[in-house]
Design an enzyme around this catalytic site. Sequence first.
Site, PDB file in Angstrom:
ATOM      1  N   LYS A   1      33.410   1.666  32.451  1.00  0.00           N
ATOM      2  CA  LYS A   1      32.525   1.557  31.562  1.00  0.00           C
ATOM      3  C   LYS A   1      32.303   0.245  30.879  1.00  0.00           C
ATOM      4  O   LYS A   1      33.159  -0.366  30.980  1.00  0.00           O
ATOM      5  CB  LYS A   1      33.054   2.520  30.496  1.00  0.00           C
ATOM      6  CG  LYS A   1      34.049   2.001  29.758  1.00  0.00           C
ATOM      7  CD  LYS A   1      34.374   3.367  28.906  1.00  0.00           C
ATOM      8  CE  LYS A   1      33.628   2.918  27.424  1.00  0.00           C
ATOM      9  NZ  LYS A   1      34.593   2.419  26.346  1.00  0.00           N
TER      10      LYS A   1
ATOM     11  N   HIS B   1      38.639   6.438  31.468  1.00  0.00           N
ATOM     12  CA  HIS B   1      40.335   6.624  31.610  1.00  0.00           C
ATOM     13  C   HIS B   1      40.819   7.980  30.897  1.00  0.00           C
ATOM     14  O   HIS B   1      41.960   7.997  30.967  1.00  0.00           O
ATOM     15  CB  HIS B   1      40.878   5.163  31.215  1.00  0.00           C
ATOM     16  CG  HIS B   1      41.081   5.168  29.666  1.00  0.00           C
ATOM     17  ND1 HIS B   1      39.911   4.601  28.752  1.00  0.00           N
ATOM     18  CD2 HIS B   1      42.028   5.316  28.680  1.00  0.00           C
ATOM     19  CE1 HIS B   1      40.142   4.744  27.724  1.00  0.00           C
ATOM     20  NE2 HIS B   1      41.573   4.900  27.530  1.00  0.00           N
TER      21      HIS B   1
ATOM     22  N   LYS C   1      44.286  10.744  31.706  1.00  0.00           N
ATOM     23  CA  LYS C   1      45.374  11.203  30.554  1.00  0.00           C
ATOM     24  C   LYS C   1      45.943  12.517  30.944  1.00  0.00           C
ATOM     25  O   LYS C   1      45.090  13.379  31.201  1.00  0.00           O
ATOM     26  CB  LYS C   1      44.821  11.009  29.146  1.00  0.00           C
ATOM     27  CG  LYS C   1      44.498   9.530  28.595  1.00  0.00           C
ATOM     28  CD  LYS C   1      44.133   9.771  27.279  1.00  0.00           C
ATOM     29  CE  LYS C   1      43.694   8.318  26.758  1.00  0.00           C
ATOM     30  NZ  LYS C   1      44.501   7.554  26.391  1.00  0.00           N
TER      31      LYS C   1
ATOM     32  N   ASP D   1      30.414   3.515  22.757  1.00  0.00           N
ATOM     33  CA  ASP D   1      31.783   3.032  23.021  1.00  0.00           C
ATOM     34  C   ASP D   1      32.686   4.397  23.263  1.00  0.00           C
ATOM     35  O   ASP D   1      33.484   4.080  24.209  1.00  0.00           O
ATOM     36  CB  ASP D   1      32.422   2.230  22.204  1.00  0.00           C
ATOM     37  CG  ASP D   1      33.724   1.393  22.605  1.00  0.00           C
ATOM     38  OD1 ASP D   1      33.912   1.014  23.726  1.00  0.00           O
ATOM     39  OD2 ASP D   1      34.784   1.686  21.791  1.00  0.00           O
TER      40      ASP D   1
ATOM     41  N   HIS E   1      34.165   9.102  26.422  1.00  0.00           N
ATOM     42  CA  HIS E   1      35.356   9.916  25.991  1.00  0.00           C
ATOM     43  C   HIS E   1      35.214  11.282  25.348  1.00  0.00           C
ATOM     44  O   HIS E   1      35.814  12.137  26.147  1.00  0.00           O
ATOM     45  CB  HIS E   1      36.442   9.063  25.643  1.00  0.00           C
ATOM     46  CG  HIS E   1      36.797   7.682  26.013  1.00  0.00           C
ATOM     47  ND1 HIS E   1      36.468   7.374  27.409  1.00  0.00           N
ATOM     48  CD2 HIS E   1      36.889   6.270  25.409  1.00  0.00           C
ATOM     49  CE1 HIS E   1      36.895   6.435  27.598  1.00  0.00           C
ATOM     50  NE2 HIS E   1      37.040   5.454  26.359  1.00  0.00           N
TER      51      HIS E   1
HETATM   52  C1  BG6 Z   1      38.078   2.352  25.256  1.00  0.00           C
HETATM   53  C2  BG6 Z   1      37.183   1.701  24.107  1.00  0.00           C
HETATM   54  O1  BG6 Z   1      37.263   2.802  26.494  1.00  0.00           O
HETATM   55  O2  BG6 Z   1      38.935   3.249  24.866  1.00  0.00           O
HETATM   56  C3  BG6 Z   1      38.009   1.420  23.069  1.00  0.00           C
HETATM   57  O3  BG6 Z   1      36.347   0.675  24.540  1.00  0.00           O
HETATM   58  C4  BG6 Z   1      39.134   2.082  22.616  1.00  0.00           C
HETATM   59  O4  BG6 Z   1      37.235   0.977  21.886  1.00  0.00           O
HETATM   60  C5  BG6 Z   1      39.670   2.831  23.918  1.00  0.00           C
HETATM   61  O5  BG6 Z   1      39.827   1.757  21.660  1.00  0.00           O
HETATM   62  C6  BG6 Z   1      40.562   4.002  23.469  1.00  0.00           C
HETATM   63  O6  BG6 Z   1      41.435   4.320  24.377  1.00  0.00           O
HETATM   64  P1  BG6 Z   1      42.902   4.833  24.341  1.00  0.00           P
HETATM   65  O7  BG6 Z   1      43.324   5.122  25.700  1.00  0.00           O
HETATM   66  O8  BG6 Z   1      43.866   4.034  23.574  1.00  0.00           O
HETATM   67  O9  BG6 Z   1      42.598   6.185  23.461  1.00  0.00           O
END
Ligand code: BG6
Length: 477
Positions: free
Chosen positions: A143, A173, A177, A230, A235
């Site tokens: 992404k 990602h 998790k 973002d 997510h």
């Molecule tokens: C990323 C975003 O995809 O995910 C970031 O670009 C964000 O801004 C991050 O901080 C959060 O990931 P995680 O795994 O730390 O919750």
Amino acid sequence: IPVDPFDLVIFGATGDLARRKILPGLFDRFCDGQMPPEARIIGAARSDMTSEEFRTLVDEAISEFGGALAEDRAAVARFLDALSYETVDAVGEDGWEALRGHLREGFVRAFYFSVGPSLFGDIAERLRSFGLADENSRIVVEKPFGHDLASAKKLNATLAQHFDETQIYRIDHYLGKETVQNLMAVRFGNMLFEPLWNSQFIDHIQITVAETVGVGGRGGYYDKSGAMRDMIQNHLMQLLCLIAMEPPAKFDPDAVRDEKLKVIRALDPVQHHHVVRGQYEAGEGEQSYREDAGDPRSRTESFVALRLNISNWRWAGTPIYLRTGKKLAVRESEIVVVFKETPHSIFGPDAGNHRNVLVIRLQPDEGMTLDVTIKEPGPGGMRLVDVPLDMSFAEALGPGAQAPGAYERLIMDVIRGNQTLFMRGDEVEAAWAWTDPIIESWVARHDVPKPYPPGSSGPGDADLLMRRDKREWREIK
Ligand code: BG6
């Protein structure tokens, strides 16, 4: 279980994501015995560098981001042996022939595009024209997958010129998790929840992804995106899909992704007054968002809270609230399912209002809590109280159950050829189709995000959004 031996080429191998996540993650899989000794990792980037220099860079990355395993020097040395590097011009001709020289016949071949989306097309085309990729090769793309619907469509079309959809692995990602996958296990592995999982029994759902970090250091990228692009478009949308989808007939890539897509397509357009944007202010010794972004007039949001509706048989009438932001009080991600009150209280009005609340904690302390109403102990009559049935996954399953990180798990899925936890092209487009009008309406109204102090739970308007519906956010603390 080891995966098949592979050649993995990482474009952008000297970049931040490769150094922080991808390479230390692969080292983790190596130590675990999942990456077979014959596997090879080839770094490719614009920087002029020898394989030896690349190994030194990876060695440093593992020391910095690789955790306790990095202290095993012998293991690090064996892992570094599997690495090589080639300087490649993604938009020119240089380096491609040499890169092909690193690849072996008869191994799984995967190409990780850890680069900006503007290079996806150039790299995909050269992988084909220089004969590096064939119909069994896989490509992994990061992404942001597009900036809006039009650009995502264009990217999909460009990739489709060179690769079949079954070869394209779009990473989110969050899907790697452990607890996110656990959402499916909880919903579809238990008899207890699914019969109640609908608007008849559920009052509303909250999904919160709160972060304490700001955007310092990546303000350039972030300021063109904002929290909507973002975090929400990808997510939180994925979490929403897993929470709301119908049970797929089986746990296979298209069965799961078909159901997720149906959720996104059933989303109502979000009304302007159901969205709150925020932007963090300066705090004690901390820069404001605008300072981090390097633009004193930036209108980009670092926080979004919104209310959405899924217009289908299961969910009509049950609002879902999403909330995410930077520089909030805690780093905490959770899904809160608030059930309705019982239809009638046999204990009379003094017993108060009670309802079951299921909290699925995604991070940092993964687990689940279910509030159950019981009698308050003592002689005071039938007074009711809500107490949590609390389960921490680490405590319940033991430290040995430590799950691999999201990236490394997803890369192993690429090698195995399993697309279940990757986004399909139509899914990404549907998510943009829902997101675009929200962003367009901000632009049209010259909307300015509401300021909020760092270390808070976001702007007060986010609480108002709930209060108007006679509900409240579960406190983040
Ligand atoms: C990323 C975003 O995809 O995910 C970031 O670009 C964000 O801004 C991050 O901080 C959060 O990931 P995680 O795994 O730390 O919750």
